[in-house]
Design an enzyme around this catalytic site. Sequence first.
Site, short mmCIF file in Angstrom:
data_model
loop_
_atom_site.label_atom_id
_atom_site.label_comp_id
_atom_site.label_asym_id
_atom_site.label_seq_id
_atom_site.Cartn_x
_atom_site.Cartn_y
_atom_site.Cartn_z
N MET A 1 0.85 -1.19 0.00
CA MET A 1 0.00 0.00 0.00
C MET A 1 0.88 1.24 0.00
SD MET A 1 -2.97 -1.07 2.72
CE MET A 1 -1.80 -1.39 4.03
N PHE B 1 -0.06 5.40 6.95
CA PHE B 1 0.94 5.67 5.91
C PHE B 1 1.44 4.38 5.24
CE2 PHE B 1 1.03 9.10 9.06
CZ PHE B 1 0.52 10.11 8.26
N GLY B 2 2.40 4.51 4.31
CA GLY B 2 2.79 3.40 3.45
C GLY B 2 3.12 2.12 4.19
N SER B 3 2.65 0.98 3.70
CA SER B 3 2.74 -0.25 4.46
C SER B 3 2.38 -1.45 3.59
CB SER B 3 1.82 -0.17 5.68
OG SER B 3 0.61 0.47 5.32
N ARG B 4 2.19 -2.63 4.23
CA ARG B 4 1.94 -3.86 3.49
C ARG B 4 1.01 -4.76 4.29
NH1 ARG B 4 7.07 -7.34 2.69
NH2 ARG B 4 6.06 -9.10 3.70
#
Length: 218
Positions: free
Chosen positions: A101, A186-189
């Site tokens: 993401m 925020f940006g992640s998986r």
Amino acid sequence: MPHSQTSASRDSLAGVRLARGASPWLLPTVATAAVSLLRARRSGAAKAVAVPATALAAGMLWFFRDPEREITQGRVISPADGVVQSIMPWKDGRTRVAIFMSPLNVHVNRAPLSGTVTSVEHIPGGFVPAFNKESENNERVVWHFDTELGDIEMIQIAGAVARRIVPYVPQGTKVEQGERVGLIRFGSRVDLYLPEGVEVDVEVGQKTVAGVTRIDRD
């Protein structure tokens, strides 16, 4: 319609549906933007602050959006908006589908199947970019769901910027497919482990939409 779409409380601002857990980030940002805009006509310093503050507030609103979804019918649906980063056979026969993401994606995660949350475990770790192999050791929350397919494991992994994973439901909760279960800031998986014998119906590089994209094949 999933339970969380009708009865779970959420944050909201100016008519925009926002993710639960967004207020600690949004309110100070929006307040700063509002005050600087009001003072901009009389103060050069406020005018200098107004533009970046307003841009940041708009970005925060976009990041923490939480749109309603028409949940897809299927055995396993995507828990996250993003892009399929990898599809990997696991030693125990399961298949791991990793979804990356970016900060532009919706970061509210949803239950891939209906079932009961049997465990929610927070594991401390690092904060390297979620697309790196080293992110295997990042901060994470490990979920297990007891479903019609047996135990389903889902892992929310923090990225370089994400410093907080916010679970929405505790162990023992019965969830419906597509119900909101947590937020990663925020940006992640998100990694989803499919049981042995369940075939994958997505491919690396494919975009996914939480609650909408089907992950498995009949």
